[in-house]
Design a protein around this motif. Structure first.
Motif, short mmCIF file in Angstrom:
data_model
loop_
_atom_site.label_atom_id
_atom_site.label_comp_id
_atom_site.label_asym_id
_atom_site.label_seq_id
_atom_site.Cartn_x
_atom_site.Cartn_y
_atom_site.Cartn_z
N ILE A 1 -7.12 4.55 6.27
CA ILE A 1 -7.16 3.63 7.37
C ILE A 1 -7.36 4.34 8.76
O ILE A 1 -8.24 4.23 9.82
CB ILE A 1 -6.20 2.75 7.46
CG1 ILE A 1 -6.18 1.70 6.45
CG2 ILE A 1 -6.17 1.83 8.71
CD1 ILE A 1 -5.12 0.91 6.08
N HIS B 1 2.14 -4.01 9.19
CA HIS B 1 2.48 -2.72 8.50
C HIS B 1 2.51 -1.79 9.47
O HIS B 1 2.46 -0.18 8.93
CB HIS B 1 1.07 -2.51 7.43
CG HIS B 1 1.02 -3.49 6.18
ND1 HIS B 1 1.36 -3.06 5.10
CD2 HIS B 1 0.63 -4.48 6.20
CE1 HIS B 1 1.11 -3.99 4.14
NE2 HIS B 1 0.70 -5.02 4.81
N GLY C 1 -8.81 -1.35 3.36
CA GLY C 1 -8.21 -0.20 3.35
C GLY C 1 -7.88 0.44 1.94
O GLY C 1 -8.38 1.65 1.67
N LYS C 2 -7.51 -0.51 1.21
CA LYS C 2 -7.37 -0.13 -0.52
C LYS C 2 -8.73 0.35 -0.83
O LYS C 2 -8.82 1.39 -1.63
CB LYS C 2 -6.78 -0.97 -1.28
CG LYS C 2 -5.05 -0.87 -1.13
CD LYS C 2 -4.54 -1.96 -2.10
CE LYS C 2 -3.01 -2.13 -2.12
NZ LYS C 2 -2.39 -2.88 -2.97
N VAL D 1 -3.55 5.08 1.37
CA VAL D 1 -4.09 4.01 2.00
C VAL D 1 -4.17 4.09 3.55
O VAL D 1 -5.03 3.82 4.20
CB VAL D 1 -3.68 2.69 1.25
CG1 VAL D 1 -4.43 1.57 2.17
CG2 VAL D 1 -4.01 2.60 0.01
N TYR D 2 -2.83 4.15 3.86
CA TYR D 2 -2.87 4.30 5.48
C TYR D 2 -3.42 5.35 5.87
O TYR D 2 -4.06 5.24 7.30
CB TYR D 2 -1.13 4.41 5.90
CG TYR D 2 -0.51 3.07 5.38
CD1 TYR D 2 -0.77 2.00 5.89
CD2 TYR D 2 0.53 3.07 4.08
CE1 TYR D 2 0.15 0.85 5.48
CE2 TYR D 2 1.22 1.80 3.76
CZ TYR D 2 1.01 0.76 4.26
OH TYR D 2 1.60 -0.28 3.87
N ALA E 1 0.84 -1.20 -0.06
CA ALA E 1 -0.04 0.25 0.01
C ALA E 1 0.85 1.40 -0.17
O ALA E 1 2.04 1.20 0.26
CB ALA E 1 -0.75 -0.05 1.08
N PRO F 1 -4.56 -2.80 5.20
CA PRO F 1 -4.06 -2.19 4.12
C PRO F 1 -3.95 -3.02 3.04
O PRO F 1 -3.52 -2.79 1.83
CB PRO F 1 -2.48 -1.94 4.43
CG PRO F 1 -2.49 -2.20 6.08
CD PRO F 1 -3.44 -2.90 6.31
#
Length: 337
Positions: free
Chosen positions: A277, A329, A294-295, A273-274, A269, A290
């Motif tokens: 989230i 992650h 999340g994506k 994306v992060y 990711a 992720p």
């Protein structure tokens, strides 16, 4: 769809899962662009071990295994596969052997889903990516023979339990979701979900079609491309129809895929994306991962900002789970301070 004869099933999930409005997300990302009210179908809450969408499919997989006298489940996926972790937990719950064929080099560190695999007592075999894809059928056949030679009967489960049997999980899930929405006074114009092995998307797409609903299902791809997922959904539906003596032309389905937010590749990711989230957690207390949700959620928010979905009043995001995949992650969240 009520006339369908559902196959053998083991009741594993806590159903129905909740349908919740995301009103703070809606206010920030949809209302300014005249978009729909955003809802979330909490399939991450199918049961306490957070097995997500995979558990709906595995109810029917486990039903077939027990009906056929199998005492072993063999399946495959990535090192942090949610499906493999769920299979390990299901096997432990039902007293079945579980063997996981995992793609990638193992560093020796146990984290996330891989830790749960081991806690649940699953046997794990690791294969380099090229060998995994090149020899997958041979690898399955090898381990099936090993177990047979020791007096065991194994059921072989494809990636994500996504096939003509696993599709029953979201045929039933689509019916449940329609009932949820109708209790809230609407029928969803759009339902979106992450799509990685296409089983959830296939079941929802077929389920809404059979129910006569006008709902458009869109899978936000986390790997591969649009043509792959269109083909995979059609293949799963064709296998379902053939196995259940259904006269059905899979090419009549309205299959929609958004492959614009895959990023560098599966399981990888980028910062947006992060941040999506983190925002979902801060605004709604909603935990995403992720790799999948999340994506898909980041892609949905960006599409809303571009004016997509202005044609509807209600949109449902199906949360397919995957929380354990968040923790490997952790280093990417340094922006939180």
């Amino acid at each position: 769809m009520d006339q369908l004869n559902f196959p053998a099933r083991v009741q594993l999930a806590r159903l129905p899962t909740p349908l919740q409005p995301l009103d703070r997300i809606t206010e920030k990302y949809s209302t300014p662009f005249d978009g729909p009210r955003i809802w979330v179908k909490r399939d991450d809450l199918t049961e306490a071990a957070m097995s997500g969408n995979k558990l709906r499919k595995l109810e029917f997989i486990a039903g077939a295994a027990l009906e056929q006298g199998c005492d072993t489940l063999i399946t495959c996926g990535g090192l942090q596969s949610n499906h493999c972790r769920t299979t390990a937990l299901v096997g432990a719950r039902l007293g079945l052997n579980v063997h996981l064929i995992l793609r990638g080099e193992h560093s020796g560190e146990m984290d996330g889903n891989l830790l749960v695999d081991r806690l649940a007592g699953a046997k794990v075999s690791f294969y380099p990516q090229r060998q995994y894809f090149r020899e997958q059928q041979e690898i399955f056949a090898h381990w099936e023979k090993v177990y047979a030679d020791h007096g065991h009967r194994a059921l072989l489960i494809p990636t994500g339990a996504s096939d003509g049997l696993g599709i029953w999980g979201y045929l039933d899930g689509s019916r449940e979701l329609l009932e949820d929405c109708r209790r809230e006074g609407f029928e969803p114009e759009h339902v979106v979900c992450a799509t990685g092995s296409a089983g959830t998307q296939a079941g929802l797409t077929l389920g809404f079609h059979l129910a006569g609903a006008k709902t458009q299902v869109t899978g936000y791809a986390v790997c591969d491309d649009e043509s792959y997922f269109v083909r995979k959904v059609q293949e799963d539906v064709a296998q379902w129809a053939s196995s259940n003596n259904q006269q059905f032309d899979e090419k009549t389905l309205r299959i929609a895929v958004n492959a614009d937010y895959i990023g560098p590749g599966y399981g990888i990711a980028e910062e947006p994306v992060y941040r999506a989230i983190a925002e979902a957690a801060a605004l709604e207390g909603l935990l995403l991962d992720p790799v999948y949700t999340g994506k898909a959620f980041d892609g949905l928010l960006r599409e809303l900002a571009r004016g997509r979905y202005r044609d509807c009043e209600n949109l449902v995001f199906v949360h397919t789970g995957g929380h354990y995949g968040l923790f490997p992650h952790r280093e990417h969240f340094s922006f939180l301070g």
